[in-house]
Write a protein that holds these residues in place. Structure first.
Motif, PDB file in Angstrom:
ATOM      1  N   LEU A   1      49.479  44.242  48.589  1.00  0.00           N
ATOM      2  CA  LEU A   1      48.860  44.663  47.333  1.00  0.00           C
ATOM      3  C   LEU A   1      49.686  44.223  46.129  1.00  0.00           C
ATOM      4  O   LEU A   1      49.141  43.821  45.086  1.00  0.00           O
ATOM      5  CB  LEU A   1      48.679  46.186  47.330  1.00  0.00           C
ATOM      6  N   GLN A   2      51.010  44.299  46.312  1.00  0.00           N
ATOM      7  CA  GLN A   2      51.885  43.843  45.213  1.00  0.00           C
ATOM      8  C   GLN A   2      51.770  42.341  45.008  1.00  0.00           C
ATOM      9  O   GLN A   2      51.781  41.835  43.877  1.00  0.00           O
ATOM     10  CB  GLN A   2      53.337  44.223  45.535  1.00  0.00           C
ATOM     11  N   ALA A   3      51.603  41.645  46.098  1.00  0.00           N
ATOM     12  CA  ALA A   3      51.453  40.181  45.994  1.00  0.00           C
ATOM     13  C   ALA A   3      50.138  39.842  45.299  1.00  0.00           C
ATOM     14  O   ALA A   3      50.043  38.824  44.596  1.00  0.00           O
ATOM     15  CB  ALA A   3      51.480  39.550  47.392  1.00  0.00           C
ATOM     16  N   ILE A   4      49.175  40.653  45.453  1.00  0.00           N
ATOM     17  CA  ILE A   4      47.895  40.427  44.772  1.00  0.00           C
ATOM     18  C   ILE A   4      48.087  40.567  43.274  1.00  0.00           C
ATOM     19  O   ILE A   4      47.544  39.780  42.478  1.00  0.00           O
ATOM     20  CB  ILE A   4      46.836  41.408  45.284  1.00  0.00           C
ATOM     21  N   GLN A   5      48.876  41.581  42.886  1.00  0.00           N
ATOM     22  CA  GLN A   5      49.124  41.772  41.457  1.00  0.00           C
ATOM     23  C   GLN A   5      49.933  40.612  40.881  1.00  0.00           C
ATOM     24  O   GLN A   5      49.729  40.180  39.742  1.00  0.00           O
ATOM     25  CB  GLN A   5      49.877  43.099  41.251  1.00  0.00           C
ATOM     26  N   ASP A   6      50.851  40.066  41.690  1.00  0.00           N
ATOM     27  CA  ASP A   6      51.715  38.986  41.200  1.00  0.00           C
ATOM     28  C   ASP A   6      51.023  37.641  41.194  1.00  0.00           C
ATOM     29  O   ASP A   6      51.492  36.692  40.529  1.00  0.00           O
ATOM     30  CB  ASP A   6      52.974  38.892  42.069  1.00  0.00           C
ATOM     31  N   SER A   7      49.949  37.504  41.926  1.00  0.00           N
ATOM     32  CA  SER A   7      49.308  36.191  42.055  1.00  0.00           C
ATOM     33  C   SER A   7      47.956  36.162  41.367  1.00  0.00           C
ATOM     34  O   SER A   7      46.996  35.574  41.883  1.00  0.00           O
ATOM     35  CB  SER A   7      49.135  35.839  43.534  1.00  0.00           C
ATOM     36  N   LYS A   8      47.865  36.769  40.232  1.00  0.00           N
ATOM     37  CA  LYS A   8      46.602  36.752  39.511  1.00  0.00           C
ATOM     38  C   LYS A   8      46.251  35.369  38.993  1.00  0.00           C
ATOM     39  O   LYS A   8      45.081  35.036  38.842  1.00  0.00           O
ATOM     40  CB  LYS A   8      46.656  37.749  38.355  1.00  0.00           C
ATOM     41  N   LYS A   9      47.310  34.573  38.708  1.00  0.00           N
ATOM     42  CA  LYS A   9      47.053  33.251  38.187  1.00  0.00           C
ATOM     43  C   LYS A   9      46.624  32.288  39.272  1.00  0.00           C
ATOM     44  O   LYS A   9      45.937  31.307  38.994  1.00  0.00           O
ATOM     45  CB  LYS A   9      48.316  32.718  37.479  1.00  0.00           C
TER      46      LYS A   9
END
Length: 1212
Positions: free
Chosen positions: A1149-1157
């Motif tokens: 889930l954190q990786a999802i937030q970090d990979s918005k671009k």
């Protein structure tokens, strides 16, 4: 007759029949009670077996008792509304026949003659009596020995017969006809000898009469007015026998056919006797005998050959005796004038045949006397023309024109007018039509006559005690007895004539006529039954009547003797007076003894002689009373013989097809079903006739097969179907909304089928019982069983129909003892248990809902097995199936645990498990710390994943399953088997709860037997033993139900104890590492469930699995059996793997937030987080199900269970 008259007749008939039927029902016991009293009173207190007067000189009746035949299928007659007479089941049977006279004719005739008598009268009387008795004996031998055997020959050979029987025809066997006719040759030779004996006898008879009635004087006795009617009548009956025998042989087509074939065979054998190993001399003698039989018997010219022989042998001795010819003419006039006389002697029914035969016989013997007397011929023909036909033996009729044409041939123009004779055949058609047209009206009249006669006979027989009767009472009784015989005679003659004329003329019989003819048979058997029911009283009354008639005759004989003695000078008595005194003395002597056949014959001849001298008596009253008295005595002493003859219905055998129509008509009117047993008695008469057949066994079998076929198709099958339909309608009346009009019997009509059930059974010596009630019971039992076995869910409907059958028809229909099913039956427990390995492989288990769901199915639906299905199956097969389930499960688990042991014994598996367990123990921490230790959780998950992947490298099956997957499937099968045991236990409780719902309180059960005992102590007579037994039975049933419902048997504990000692043994040490493979198994299980649910979401047809709780059930069972629950709990596997998955999901889930671009990376992380959530949910389901399953195996040690639960809670 208009409609009003018909209604009046029917109403009156019903009233008479109802009154008489009530009497018949109630009179049985009266007869039995009066037997000993009346017989003792009539015999003067003696018990010697004879009913007679105090002097024992006037009449006799043989008394015999017949034990009632016992049969398991028989119906008690006297308790039924269809009570009929049956001499085969009656406890007391009286026979009323003339006794056998021990005295000879010489003792009866050679008595001291009066002073003015003629001693030669006794000698002449002895000769006349002897020849007359011999003529009667020859006639009886002829009818009894030859006629029936020839008449019944060939029955069963006719291949074109309309018989419906399944019995094989004798014609089916090649050569059977030759064998049968060969067996008949001895009888035909006896008949040939019998005819020769009769020819010689008649020659001697004619010589004796020629010597008596010689033209030259002196004469032995006075012959001027001597008329010997009885002597000539016996000769006439013997001649009539020859005519009847010719008619029977002429119509025996099968006999003629077999005879021709046999003659041809003998000729073939004679031509080559050596090939057949036969002596030619024997064949020559046989051929001579066959020629004699063919010429004198089978040519059907016995009577004509007999006349020719008489003309050749003794014609010159009496052909010119004008006195004898005159006596023949006088006899023929008397016999012709008696054709219209109303007599009840059964020997007089062939009187027209005897008249015609005697006329031809006398005309040939005395041609000069008969050819010249045209007036005499005209008188004879006038009498014979009134005789359209005479029904003779079997289905044959005697036709006057055919007889005269065949007998006299070219000489016929001298004896009669051929046109007058042929006119008889033209009027026969209208005669038959008139008979048929008036049959319905005559039948009504006969019914009224019978009802009135039966009631009047009952009245006169029971109105007074035998000791108080007077002469008027005896006269009334005698008149009624003769009236009953005359009615039977009239009915019998009409029945035989109408039926045989239709057969002879080829006329079809209408249905109504057939029914009316059968009703005549019913009346005949009713008359015979009336005589039988009143047998005791009739025997006693007839004895007094005969005594009174004999006394009256003796009084008039004495008066006649005095009149003769007082007529002129006794010292110069002429021959007529001397002969009259002597013959009256003989007549008086015969009437002073017990009446026998010999005494009666002597009395009849003496009366004929005495009547010739009645001018000497000067008393017209004596001349009228004496013949009437002798005739009345003859009627009374031969009463039983006459009743049996006229009421015999054996003619039905030759016209059995009419019974098919009669059975159909009788079923259409069930209120007349009480008449059916009367037809059964007719069938018994036919069987008695068939005992004289040359092949009686086969004929009886074919006949009864035909009767049973008619009865089955026209009566029994329709009855069974209607009863079944009625029961089905009654059982479904609650589903129909009917108005009052639709069920009104006045609109729809009602068939009282219950009356038919009460028909008594019919039985014979060689025929099984025919009981309508038993037949319907058997049909219903069979039908209900067959239909219930196909649709077991209809068991309750058939149970209701059984109750209705007993309530309405008193039918005892057997219980089919089939298991009761329901519409929601599902798979049968017996089928599942027998195929338990296949079942656990094809079905998956749901722990919470206790249901098995089919994995794959070729159909468009999946089968399920739940608690209700098992409850229905247990109701079907009984609670005992639970024990069978445990036994089969034990065998199944033994094989599966053996496979499990082999898997864990493998070195690769065992080494990997040992290594992982050792690593787990080194890294073991307290649950509180381990739950927070991500490193330990990662270690557990990684080692389980490495174990799974490492095992996968060992190889895959065709279905893509690794050894670990196969091991998981093995454990799932074990869990499914245990789940099925749990389901059986729950289904049993559900089944018992259905029966226990009627018990108010399970904890406080009332004892009914104690309540009954307490009441009995206060009032001892208040309860019967049946009530006490019923109360004890209720208590026993409730106790059994309570014990079964609250049974504490733990089947899981039994299965655990069965394997635990052996598996914990040191020899199975390799099993101690089982708990170490559970993490890898759960990973395999989670992957398996995720893949199955994804296929189900995609609507894949290859797999429909959405639950498989057999795996946690199996794991829980193995942990308990191997005693490794604590070891597995020490791993804290589920809490650590959940912690690990939550950390991994949070990372995703954190990786999802970090990979918005980066859109692609974001999609990958989203899928990863979703996958981890699905895996987490599956692990939670496995954890919950495993915890639930382990509860089933913690009941034996509550403390351990509580501690384990607390430990799990803390670790979670």
């Amino acid at each position: 007759m208009d409609e009003a008259d018909v209604v009046a007749y029917n109403t009156l008939t019903d009233q008479y029949l109802k009154r008489f039927g009530t009497f018949i029902e109630n009179h049985f016991c009266t007869l039995v009670r009066s037997v000993s009293e009346d017989s003792c009173r009539a015999s003067g207190g003696r018990t010697n077996g004879n009913l007679s007067s105090s002097s024992g000189d006037y009449s006799t009746s043989d008394v015999s008792t017949s034990q009632a035949e016992q049969s398991t299928n028989s119906v008690t007659l006297h308790t039924s509304s269809h009570n009929i007479w049956d001499n085969f089941h009656h406890p007391i049977k009286l026979r009323w026949t003339p006794i056998a006279e021990s005295a000879s004719f010489e003792e009866l005739t050679c008595i001291p003659h009066p002073l003015d008598g003629n001693p030669d009268v006794q000698k002449v009387m002895l000769v006349l009596v002897t020849v007359t008795n011999q003529a009667r004996s020859l006639k009886e031998v002829g009818y009894g020995t030859f006629v029936n055997s020839i008449l019944l020959y060939g029955d069963g050979y006719d291949s074109d017969s309309s018989s419906n029987s399944e019995a094989p025809s004798l014609a089916e066997t090649e050569g059977e006809g030759h064998v049968s006719i060969a067996k008949m040759i001895p009888l035909l030779l006896d008949l040939l000898g019998f005819i020769q004996e009769c020819t010689e006898f008649v020659g001697h008879w004619m010589l004796q009469l020629a010597a008596l009635f010689k033209e030259s004087k002196p004469h032995v006795v006075a012959i001027s007015n001597l008329q010997l009617y009885t002597v000539f009548r016996e000769l006439s009956d013997l001649l009539g026998f020859f005519v009847i025998l010719d008619e029977v042989i002429r119509n025996q087509v099968v006999l003629q056919e077999h005879w021709l074939k046999y003659r041809q065979m003998i000729k073939s054998v004679r031509a080559d006797s050596r090939s057949f190993d036969t002596e030619a001399g024997n064949l020559v003698q046989l051929d001579r005998d066959l020629i004699q039989i063919d010429k004198y018997i089978l040519s059907a010219n016995i009577f004509r050959n007999f006349i020719d022989n008489m003309l050749q042998q003794n014609h010159r001795y009496f052909s010119r005796n004008l006195v004898l010819a005159e006596k023949f003419q006088s006899f023929l006039n008397t016999l012709a004038s008696n054709l219209d006389k109303d007599t009840v002697n059964h020997t007089e029914e062939f009187r027209p045949i005897s008249l015609a035969a005697t006329y031809i016989f006398a005309a040939f013997l005395f041609p000069a006397c008969f050819d010249s007397k045209k007036q005499f011929q005209k008188v004879m023909l006038e009498h014979l023309r009134r005789i359209q036909a005479v029904a003779i033996t079997g289905s044959h009729v005697w036709l006057p024109e055919v007889f005269f044409t065949s007998c006299v041939q070219g000489n016929g123009s001298k004896l009669f007018d051929s046109r007058a004779i042929q006119s008889i055949s033209t009027s026969r058609q209208s005669f038959l039509q008139q008979k048929v047209a008036s049959l319905a009206r005559d039948l009504l009249q006969w019914n009224l006559q019978y009802s009135s006669w039966a009631l009047r006979l009952q009245e006169v027989l029971f109105m007074k005690d035998l000791s108080g009767i007077n002469m008027a009472d005896l006269s009334r009784k005698c008149t009624l007895i003769v009236e009953g015989i005359k009615l039977a005679q009239n009915l019998s003659q009409n029945f035989r004539l109408i039926l045989n004329l239709h057969a002879n003329m080829g006329k079809p019989i209408g249905k109504n006529v057939v029914v009316q003819l059968c009703q005549i048979l019913e009346l005949l058997k009713s008359i015979q039954g009336t005589f039988f029911q009143f047998n005791v009283r009739l025997c006693c009354s007839t004895m007094y009547i005969v005594q009174y008639v004999m006394h009256t005759a003796l009084v008039h004989i004495r008066a006649a003797q005095k009149s003769i003695l007082n007529s002129g000078d006794t010292r110069k008595a002429d021959e007529a007076r001397a002969d009259a005194l002597s013959i009256l003395k003989i007549l008086e002597h015969c009437l002073r003894g017990t009446i026998s056949s010999k005494r009666l014959l002597v009395a009849q001849i003496a009366l004929d002689w005495a009547s010739s001298s009645n001018r000497l008596w000067r008393d017209d009253e004596t001349a009228m009373i004496l013949p009437a008295a002798i005739d009345r005595i003859d009627q009374l002493v031969n009463l039983e013989r006459s009743v049996e003859h006229y009421c015999n219905g054996s003619l039905v055998y030759f016209h059995r097809i009419i019974l098919s129509t009669y059975f159909s008509s009788l079923y259409a009117n069930p209120q007349d079903s009480s008449k059916l047993p009367l037809i059964f008695l007719i069938i018994r008469d036919c069987l008695a006739l068939l005992r004289g057949s040359p092949h009686s066994e086969h004929v009886e079998r074919v006949f009864m097969a035909d009767i049973e076929s008619y009865l089955k198709t026209q009566f029994i099958e329709r009855l069974c179907q209607d009863v079944e339909t009625d029961l089905r309608i009654l059982s479904h009346t609650h589903l129909q909304a009917q108005t009052v009009d639709s069920v009104s019997p006045f609109r729809a009509g009602v068939k009282e089928l219950g009356n038919i059930m009460e028909i008594p059974s019919f039985s014979s010596d060689n025929v099984h019982n025919v009981s309508m009630k038993s037949i319907v019971e058997h049909y219903m039992s069979k039908t209900f069983y067959n239909l219930a076995s196909v649709a077991l869910h209809d068991w309750q409907s058939y149970a209701t129909m059984r109750v209705l059958a007993w309530d309405k028809y008193k039918l005892h229909i057997l219980d089919d003892h089939l298991p009761g099913h329901s519409l929601e039956q599902g798979r049968d427990i017996l089928e599942i248990v027998r195929n338990l390995p296949q079942f656990v492989a094809e079905f998956t288990y749901n722990l919470n809902n206790q249901v098995f769901v089919q994995v794959n199915s070729p159909n468009k639906h999946l089968d399920t097995v739940n608690i209700r299905h098992l409850a229905n199956s247990l109701r079907t097969h009984g609670p005992g199936m639970a024990n069978s389930t445990i036994n089969f499960t034990y065998r199944f688990l033994r094989s599966k645990i053996h496979s499990l042991s082999q898997f864990l014994y493998d070195e690769q598996i065992k080494s990997r498990l040992s290594k992982d367990i050792r690593l787990f123990k080194q890294s073991y921490q307290e649950p509180s710390a381990a739950a927070q230790n991500y490193t330990y959780a990662t270690l557990l998950f990684d080692r389980a994943m490495k174990f799974k992947k490492g095992i996968r490298k060992l190889g895959l099956t065709e279905d893509g399953l690794s050894p670990l997957d196969q091991f998981r499937v093995l454990i799932s099968h074990i869990g499914n088997a245990l789940g099925f045991v749990r389901l059986v236990r729950s289904g049993g409780s559900h089944f018992l709860a259905g029966g226990y719902q009627f018990v108010p309180d399970l904890q406080d059960i009332t004892q009914f037997s104690e309540l009954v005992d307490s009441v009995t102590e206060l009032e001892p007579s208040s309860w019967s033993n049946d009530i006490k037994n019923a109360a004890a039975g209720i208590d026993c049933a409730i106790k059994t139900l309570s014990n079964s419902f609250s049974d504490g048997i733990d089947y899981f504990k039994l299965l655990v104890n069965a394997f635990q000692p052996a598996l914990l043994d040191a020899r199975n040490a390799h099993l101690k590492n089982f708990y170490g493979i559970i993490p890898a198994l759960t990973l395999s299980y989670v992957d398996h469930m995720r893949l199955s649910k994804e296929k189900l979401a995609k609507r894949s047809k290859s797999s429909t699995i959405f639950t498989d709780d057999g795996f946690p059930m199996g794991v829980a069972y193995l942990l308990k059996v191997l005693n490794q629950g604590a070891d597995f709990d020490s791993l804290s596997w589920f809490s650590n793997v959940e912690y690990y998955l939550m950390r991994e999901r949070n990372t995703a889930l954190q990786a999802i937030q970090d990979s918005k671009k980066d859109e692609k990376l974001q999609q990958a992380n989203t899928l990863t987080a979703r996958r981890l959530l699905d895996v987490l949910h599956e692990f939670q389901l496995v954890r919950y199900n495993l915890s639930s399953a382990r509860i089933f195996f913690h009941h034996d040690n509550a403390k351990t269970a509580n501690a384990t639960n607390a430990k799990n809670t803390n670790s979670d």
